[in-house]
Design a protein around this motif. Structure first.
Motif, PDB file in Angstrom:
ATOM      1  N   LEU A   2       0.852  -1.183   0.000  1.00  0.00           N
ATOM      2  CA  LEU A   2       0.000   0.000   0.000  1.00  0.00           C
ATOM      3  C   LEU A   2       0.888   1.233   0.000  1.00  0.00           C
ATOM      4  O   LEU A   2       1.689   1.438   0.918  1.00  0.00           O
ATOM      5  CB  LEU A   2      -0.912  -0.002   1.232  1.00  0.00           C
ATOM      6  CG  LEU A   2      -1.802   1.221   1.449  1.00  0.00           C
ATOM      7  CD1 LEU A   2      -2.842   1.329   0.332  1.00  0.00           C
ATOM      8  CD2 LEU A   2      -2.508   1.129   2.807  1.00  0.00           C
ATOM      9  N   VAL A   3       0.763   2.039  -1.051  1.00  0.00           N
ATOM     10  CA  VAL A   3       1.493   3.297  -1.141  1.00  0.00           C
ATOM     11  C   VAL A   3       0.596   4.418  -0.646  1.00  0.00           C
ATOM     12  O   VAL A   3      -0.537   4.569  -1.124  1.00  0.00           O
ATOM     13  CB  VAL A   3       1.940   3.586  -2.588  1.00  0.00           C
ATOM     14  CG1 VAL A   3       2.573   4.974  -2.698  1.00  0.00           C
ATOM     15  CG2 VAL A   3       2.914   2.520  -3.075  1.00  0.00           C
ATOM     16  N   ILE A   4       1.075   5.181   0.338  1.00  0.00           N
ATOM     17  CA  ILE A   4       0.380   6.381   0.806  1.00  0.00           C
ATOM     18  C   ILE A   4       1.408   7.507   0.815  1.00  0.00           C
ATOM     19  O   ILE A   4       2.294   7.546   1.676  1.00  0.00           O
ATOM     20  CB  ILE A   4      -0.241   6.204   2.204  1.00  0.00           C
ATOM     21  CG1 ILE A   4      -1.218   5.022   2.232  1.00  0.00           C
ATOM     22  CG2 ILE A   4      -0.957   7.491   2.634  1.00  0.00           C
ATOM     23  CD1 ILE A   4      -1.815   4.751   3.606  1.00  0.00           C
ATOM     24  N   GLY A   5       1.329   8.417  -0.157  1.00  0.00           N
ATOM     25  CA  GLY A   5       2.342   9.452  -0.270  1.00  0.00           C
ATOM     26  C   GLY A   5       3.690   8.824  -0.558  1.00  0.00           C
ATOM     27  O   GLY A   5       3.850   8.048  -1.501  1.00  0.00           O
ATOM     28  N   ASP A   6       4.693   9.134   0.273  1.00  0.00           N
ATOM     29  CA  ASP A   6       6.001   8.489   0.101  1.00  0.00           C
ATOM     30  C   ASP A   6       6.193   7.332   1.074  1.00  0.00           C
ATOM     31  O   ASP A   6       7.309   6.838   1.245  1.00  0.00           O
ATOM     32  CB  ASP A   6       7.133   9.505   0.249  1.00  0.00           C
ATOM     33  CG  ASP A   6       7.178  10.136   1.635  1.00  0.00           C
ATOM     34  OD1 ASP A   6       6.283   9.868   2.457  1.00  0.00           O
ATOM     35  OD2 ASP A   6       8.119  10.915   1.889  1.00  0.00           O
ATOM     36  N   GLY A   7       5.108   6.875   1.677  1.00  0.00           N
ATOM     37  CA  GLY A   7       5.169   5.708   2.556  1.00  0.00           C
ATOM     38  C   GLY A   7       4.739   4.444   1.827  1.00  0.00           C
ATOM     39  O   GLY A   7       3.787   4.461   1.039  1.00  0.00           O
ATOM     40  N   LEU A   8       5.466   3.367   2.064  1.00  0.00           N
ATOM     41  CA  LEU A   8       5.132   2.063   1.496  1.00  0.00           C
ATOM     42  C   LEU A   8       4.905   1.096   2.646  1.00  0.00           C
ATOM     43  O   LEU A   8       5.794   0.876   3.472  1.00  0.00           O
ATOM     44  CB  LEU A   8       6.270   1.566   0.603  1.00  0.00           C
ATOM     45  CG  LEU A   8       6.114   0.167  -0.009  1.00  0.00           C
ATOM     46  CD1 LEU A   8       4.901   0.115  -0.933  1.00  0.00           C
ATOM     47  CD2 LEU A   8       7.375  -0.240  -0.771  1.00  0.00           C
ATOM     48  N   TYR A   9       3.702   0.524   2.701  1.00  0.00           N
ATOM     49  CA  TYR A   9       3.320  -0.392   3.773  1.00  0.00           C
ATOM     50  C   TYR A   9       3.096  -1.772   3.150  1.00  0.00           C
ATOM     51  O   TYR A   9       2.250  -1.932   2.273  1.00  0.00           O
ATOM     52  CB  TYR A   9       2.042   0.080   4.464  1.00  0.00           C
ATOM     53  CG  TYR A   9       2.145   1.460   5.044  1.00  0.00           C
ATOM     54  CD1 TYR A   9       2.489   1.649   6.382  1.00  0.00           C
ATOM     55  CD2 TYR A   9       1.912   2.594   4.256  1.00  0.00           C
ATOM     56  CE1 TYR A   9       2.589   2.927   6.924  1.00  0.00           C
ATOM     57  CE2 TYR A   9       2.023   3.867   4.792  1.00  0.00           C
ATOM     58  CZ  TYR A   9       2.357   4.029   6.120  1.00  0.00           C
ATOM     59  OH  TYR A   9       2.472   5.293   6.647  1.00  0.00           O
ATOM     60  N   VAL A  10       3.875  -2.754   3.587  1.00  0.00           N
ATOM     61  CA  VAL A  10       3.779  -4.114   3.052  1.00  0.00           C
ATOM     62  C   VAL A  10       3.232  -5.034   4.134  1.00  0.00           C
ATOM     63  O   VAL A  10       3.791  -5.124   5.228  1.00  0.00           O
ATOM     64  CB  VAL A  10       5.150  -4.614   2.568  1.00  0.00           C
ATOM     65  CG1 VAL A  10       5.065  -6.086   2.164  1.00  0.00           C
ATOM     66  CG2 VAL A  10       5.638  -3.774   1.391  1.00  0.00           C
ATOM     67  N   ALA A  11       2.123  -5.691   3.832  1.00  0.00           N
ATOM     68  CA  ALA A  11       1.509  -6.632   4.773  1.00  0.00           C
ATOM     69  C   ALA A  11       1.515  -8.021   4.148  1.00  0.00           C
ATOM     70  O   ALA A  11       1.152  -8.189   2.974  1.00  0.00           O
ATOM     71  CB  ALA A  11       0.087  -6.205   5.111  1.00  0.00           C
TER      72      ALA A  11
END
Length: 347
Positions: A158-167
């Motif tokens: 999940l990309v939110i802005g310049d954050g990448l969250y991997v689940a």
């Protein structure tokens, strides 16, 4: 999903050179088909003034004993989550068991919908992510799909802005590329949840799981000697999870969505979530099913992507090499699904 006409169907993305004959020849004659995006997709991330260019490919495995077996992999790409132009979702779901394709398709639809309806997503993405996985698991249990011995792994980004969250739950993988001088290095963004991991092995044992290879559970090897080696060198008889007084379910992973029988011995849908801040040193990331990584390392995959400016060509190259290596080592191949996302113009 299977071919609607019950025949071998091929729909392939054109390479950037316009010549796809070489790629098609690799898969011809194996009663397989390819379903893939026919174009390169682009989406902006306006808050950080960069864009994502992505492509994907999914390839049904070659199963000589069950030539009409469904591709149990599925994928989901959803841009502008909750109408937010900075939020974009990429997921690969690797189904298993008799109803694996139904499970993976159910999960790829419901997981992103639950995320899209969570009002707390942008306040606490990690909490929302975990809640979405658990809610999807509950909904699958309550659905008409028999998930007692079937389910799916899930690797999502999940990309939110310049954050990448991997689940992640299971043994598929996400990898990010890192520029280091003249080199491009691979960094894993997920860690396979299998009994090879001591922490996961001990966790499921606390729930009553027996952790044994097939040879051990069948009495061909001493069950008291747990000498499985590591996942890279172990070979074809990995440790699996079994109930105390039976020869089931035999799962080689310790987390998944579905698998209600295995849930009783510690298999959970609670994901591990890893967070990365994207920088100009991150040229791309890859989300792929374990069919890709069975015989290719993360660095192998990053090296192959680096050789191609167009992610469509990279998807073809990786699928072709994975397929070839499967047939060199086995008499079959796994389903193969790849999403490649290039990070463009991030400053």
């Amino acid at each position: 999903m299977g071919c609607v006409h019950g025949k071998c169907c091929i729909s392939f993305p054109k390479s950037s050179s316009g010549d796809d004959k070489e790629e098609l020849d690799v898969f011809r004659g194996k009663n397989t088909y390819i379903l893939a995006n026919s174009s390169l997709e682009v989406v902006d991330v306006p808050s950080q003034n960069y864009r994502l260019e992505y492509s994907m490919l999914t390839h049904r495995g070659y199963y000589p004993e069950t030539p009409e077996k469904d591709n149990q992999d599925s994928y989901c790409i959803r841009t502008k989550i909750q109408g937010n132009p900075d939020a974009h979702f990429f997921g690969v779901f690797d189904g298993h068991g008799q109803f694996g394709s139904q499970c993976s398709n159910f999960v790829k639809d419901r997981l992103v919908e639950i995320l899209s309806n969570d009002a707390t997503l942008f306040d606490d993405p990690v909490k929302a992510y975990k809640a979405a996985f658990l809610s999807t698991n509950d909904e699958l249990h309550s659905s008409d799909i028999d998930d007692s011995m079937s389910g799916t792994t899930a690797i999502t980004a999940l990309v939110i802005g310049d954050g990448l969250y991997v689940a992640n739950v299971g043994d598929s993988r996400a990898v990010i590329a890192i520029k280091d001088g003249n080199r491009v290095l691979a960094k894993d963004l997920s860690y396979d949840q299998t009994p090879f991991r001591k922490d996961e092995c001990e966790r499921v044992k606390l729930f009553g799981a027996r952790v044994l290879s097939v040879d051990q559970v069948e009495g061909l090897k001493d069950p008291g000697i747990q000498s499985w080696g590591d996942e890279e060198t172990q070979g074809g008889d990995p440790p699996r999870l079994w109930v105390q007084n039976g020869m089931y379910p035999g799962t080689a992973f310790t987390r998944s969505i579905g698998d209600s029988t295995a849930e009783k011995i510690g298999v959970v849908a609670d994901p591990e979530v890893l967070t990365v801040q994207l920088t100009p040193s991150h040229p791309f990331f890859v989300v792929a099913s374990d069919g890709v990584f069975e015989f290719l390392s993360s660095q192998n995959v990053v090296d192959m992507v680096t050789k191609h400016a167009d992610p469509r060509d990279a998807c073809v190259s990786i699928a072709r090499e994975s397929y070839k290596l499967w047939l060199e080592h086995e008499n079959r191949t796994d389903d193969i699904t790849i999403i490649i996302v290039h990070v463009k113009d991030l400053t």
